[in-house]
Design an enzyme around this catalytic site. Structure first.
Site, short mmCIF file in Angstrom:
data_model
loop_
_atom_site.label_atom_id
_atom_site.label_comp_id
_atom_site.label_asym_id
_atom_site.label_seq_id
_atom_site.Cartn_x
_atom_site.Cartn_y
_atom_site.Cartn_z
N GLU A 73 0.82 -1.22 0.00
CA GLU A 73 0.00 0.00 0.00
C GLU A 73 0.85 1.27 0.00
O GLU A 73 0.39 2.32 -0.40
CB GLU A 73 -0.91 0.04 1.23
CG GLU A 73 -2.01 -0.99 1.22
CD GLU A 73 -2.89 -0.86 2.44
OE1 GLU A 73 -4.07 -0.50 2.26
OE2 GLU A 73 -2.41 -1.12 3.56
N TYR A 89 -14.48 27.47 2.99
CA TYR A 89 -14.23 26.09 2.61
C TYR A 89 -13.05 25.96 1.65
O TYR A 89 -12.35 24.95 1.67
CB TYR A 89 -15.48 25.42 2.03
CG TYR A 89 -16.10 26.11 0.86
CD1 TYR A 89 -15.60 25.94 -0.43
CD2 TYR A 89 -17.20 26.94 1.01
CE1 TYR A 89 -16.16 26.58 -1.51
CE2 TYR A 89 -17.79 27.57 -0.06
CZ TYR A 89 -17.25 27.39 -1.33
OH TYR A 89 -17.82 28.02 -2.40
N VAL A 148 -6.46 4.83 8.21
CA VAL A 148 -7.46 5.86 7.88
C VAL A 148 -8.01 6.49 9.16
O VAL A 148 -8.37 7.66 9.16
CB VAL A 148 -8.61 5.32 6.99
CG1 VAL A 148 -8.11 4.95 5.61
CG2 VAL A 148 -9.33 4.15 7.64
N GLU A 149 -8.03 5.73 10.25
CA GLU A 149 -8.50 6.27 11.52
C GLU A 149 -7.61 7.43 11.98
O GLU A 149 -8.10 8.45 12.45
CB GLU A 149 -8.50 5.16 12.59
CG GLU A 149 -9.53 4.07 12.35
CD GLU A 149 -9.05 2.93 11.45
OE1 GLU A 149 -9.72 1.89 11.43
OE2 GLU A 149 -8.01 3.07 10.77
N LYS A 174 -10.86 4.73 1.50
CA LYS A 174 -9.90 4.29 0.50
C LYS A 174 -10.72 3.61 -0.59
O LYS A 174 -11.58 2.79 -0.31
CB LYS A 174 -8.90 3.32 1.12
CG LYS A 174 -7.96 4.02 2.09
CD LYS A 174 -7.14 3.10 2.95
CE LYS A 174 -6.22 2.20 2.24
NZ LYS A 174 -5.36 1.41 3.15
#
Length: 118
Positions: A21, A53, A72-73, A98
């Site tokens: 990855e 934004y 990802v956390e 992902k």
């Protein structure tokens, strides 16, 4: 509480716990909901009465060029803290996905909420 959203922001970054990855960038999809400070939103057309934004997007892009994450956390937590700290958002909900990382799965990821939603 008024909430601004940024939907389907896609960035190519190195992320993952497996060696394969981290060999090539993967596309992640970010979806953010951001509570506006003071909860009432702008009373005029002045951008300083809300969260810009475009600046949030630019800051996220800059941050992810410098930072690396395995999970990802952890990426979601980093983004939540960045938005709350730098843009004084009282509350955020962030989803990190992902895309097509596993066979037969469109996306995998996490959604977190931080702060207080009035």
């Amino acid at each position: 509480m008024d909430v601004i959203f940024i939907s389907d922001l896609r960035l190519d970054i190195l992320i993952g716990v497996y060696d394969w990855e981290r060999k090539a960038p993967q596309t992640v999809q970010l979806d953010l909901e951001i509570g506006i400070p003071d909860g009432s939103g702008p009373r005029s057309d002045r951008i300083r009465e809300t969260i810009d934004y475009a600046k949030v997007i630019q800051r996220i892009q800059a941050s992810l060029k410098q930072e690396r994450f395995l999970l990802v956390e952890r990426l979601a937590e980093h983004l939540a803290q960045l938005v709350m700290t730098e843009f004084q958002a009282p509350w955020v909900r962030i989803s990190v996905s992902k895309l097509a990382v596993e066979k037969d799965v469109k996306r995998v990821g996490i959604t977190i909420e931080r702060g207080t939603k009035a």
